[in-house]
Design an enzyme around this catalytic site. Structure first.
Site, mmCIF file in Angstrom:
data_model
loop_
_atom_site.group_PDB
_atom_site.id
_atom_site.type_symbol
_atom_site.label_atom_id
_atom_site.label_comp_id
_atom_site.label_asym_id
_atom_site.label_seq_id
_atom_site.Cartn_x
_atom_site.Cartn_y
_atom_site.Cartn_z
ATOM 1 N N TRP A 14 12.126 32.109 24.470
ATOM 2 C CA TRP A 14 11.077 31.839 23.471
ATOM 3 C C TRP A 14 9.790 32.411 24.042
ATOM 4 C CZ3 TRP A 14 11.792 30.345 18.580
ATOM 5 C CH2 TRP A 14 10.645 30.167 17.804
ATOM 6 N N ASP A 15 9.365 33.563 23.538
ATOM 7 C CA ASP A 15 8.204 34.220 24.157
ATOM 8 C C ASP A 15 6.976 34.271 23.253
ATOM 9 O OD1 ASP A 15 8.916 36.165 22.350
ATOM 10 O OD2 ASP A 15 9.559 37.622 23.853
ATOM 11 N N CYS A 16 7.090 33.727 22.021
ATOM 12 C CA CYS A 16 5.965 33.670 21.069
ATOM 13 C C CYS A 16 5.508 35.049 20.575
ATOM 14 C CB CYS A 16 4.758 32.908 21.638
ATOM 15 S SG CYS A 16 5.117 31.181 22.036
#
Ligand SMILES: *[C@@H]1O[C@H](CO)[C@@H](O)[C@H](O)[C@H]1NC(C)=O
Ligand SMILES: *[C@@H]1O[C@H](CO)[C@@H](O)[C@H](O)[C@H]1NC(C)=O
Ligand SMILES: *[C@@H]1O[C@H](CO)[C@@H](O)[C@H](O)[C@H]1NC(C)=O
Ligand SMILES: *[C@@H]1O[C@H](CO)[C@@H](O)[C@H](O)[C@H]1NC(C)=O
Ligand SMILES: *[C@@H]1O[C@H](CO)[C@@H](O)[C@H](O)[C@H]1NC(C)=O
Length: 278
Positions: free
Chosen positions: A37-39
């Site tokens: 989850w790296d945005c």
């Protein structure tokens, strides 16, 4: 006894069938998984990364508000575009979930999978036998020579510090290459992302990169309503699925030049030329 020409032809045909059966395949196979989850703005949120009926994967601004400018750069590189907060996994029941992945189908280009939907059956670990249907919202550029699908799970590894840019520093969330390790730590995440983080411990049983068998399936509206993204070849794919023609490649599958199947096609063509010249 066969003439030399027929023997060559027979050998070529047998070789062709054997290699065709084992060659890379964009509609089904086995694969590895991971999670992240790296945005960041997802790769399938760029208009040029696939062929879509309307927009690519919905993008959001730094406040998580949906925006319609798909030309903005990623927040992970000083741009104004981030992934949206509703592209998270959720359970329908104990054996079935929906979600989103960064895909990499071995031997193919990302235009083959962007916004395509895939059914997974997990083949090992605590989730063995459980099913998911996911939409490819992103691309896993970290290819290892086999197909791999990275599940988008809030609290998963953040490769680019994009979450720190969007949400500020946190003891857990937003640190580069760091991730949530326990269900309680999901509380460090913004409220909208907490359910996706908790899903990992409740439904996914904190499985450690289980493998899958996967196959392309028609996209359910449960997923396309969230991303707003439908592939241009979706209608043709559904029509083929309805006539059970599931073995032919999807209309716009694009092989990587130099992959095994492409090389083999060239080799086969070259050998045929030699044979014809004999
Ligand atoms: C999972 O898949 C990877 C890649 O094909 C393979 O190397 C690994 O051995 C598999 N693991 C299990 C438990 O099957
Ligand atoms: C995000 O929200 C903050 C605080 O309300 C506001 O100052 C900022 O302009 C917003 N940014 C965007 C891109 O809408
Ligand atoms: C779980 O949901 C899936 C998808 O709706 C359905 O196919 C399946 O039968 C359900 N399983 C159970 C045990 O309810
Ligand atoms: C597709 O396969 C299913 C199950 O084998 C069968 O019931 C159906 O009649 C087939 N449809 C067509 C169009 O061949
Ligand atoms: C893809 O692989 C599946 C089995 O994994 C097979 O049934 C299907 O025929 C293959 N399709 C192509 C186009 O090779």
């Amino acid at each position: 006894m066969l003439s030399p020409r027929l023997s060559v032809a027979a050998v070529l045909l047998v070789a062709h069938s054997a290699l065709a059966a084992s060659s890379v395949n964009s509609t089904s196979g086995t694969g590895a998984t991971s999670f992240y989850w790296d945005c960041c703005k997802a790769s399938c949120s760029w208009t040029a990364h696939g062929s879509f009926v309307g927009n690519p994967v919905q993008v959001c601004n730094i406040n998580g508000t949906k925006i319609s400018d798909y030309t903005l750069g990623t927040g992970c590189n000083d741009g104004d575009s981030f992934s949206c907060l509703d592209q998270i996994p959720w359970a329908v029941n104990d054996t079935f979930s929906y979600g989103f992945v960064g895909a990499e189908i071995d031997g193919f280009l990302e235009s083959t999978w962007c916004c395509g939907c895939y059914e997974f059956v997990f083949t090992n670990g605590p989730v063995q036998g459980k099913r998911m249907v996911v939409q490819a919202s992103n691309t896993n550029y970290d290819a290892h020579g086999y197909s791999q699908f990275n599940l988008g799970i809030p609290g998963g590894y953040d490769y680019a510090s994009g979450c720190a840019t969007e949400f500020g520093a946190s003891p857990i969330f937003g640190k580069q290459n760091n991730g949530v390790l326990t269900r309680d730590q999901c509380d460090y995440l913004p409220d909208s992302l907490k359910p996706g983080c908790q899903w990992r411990f409740d439904w996914f049983l904190n499985a450690n990169k289980p493998n899958v068998t996967w196959k392309r399936v028609p996209c359910p509206t449960e997923l396309t309503d969230i991303t707003g993204c439908i592939r241009s070849d979706e209608a043709e794919f559904i029509a083929k699925a309805q006539t059970n023609d599931t073995t032919s490649p999807p209309p716009s599958a694009a092989s990587i030049v130099g992959s095994q199947s492409v090389q083999y096609t060239f080799a086969f063509a070259a050998l045929i030329s030699i044979f014809v010249a004999l």
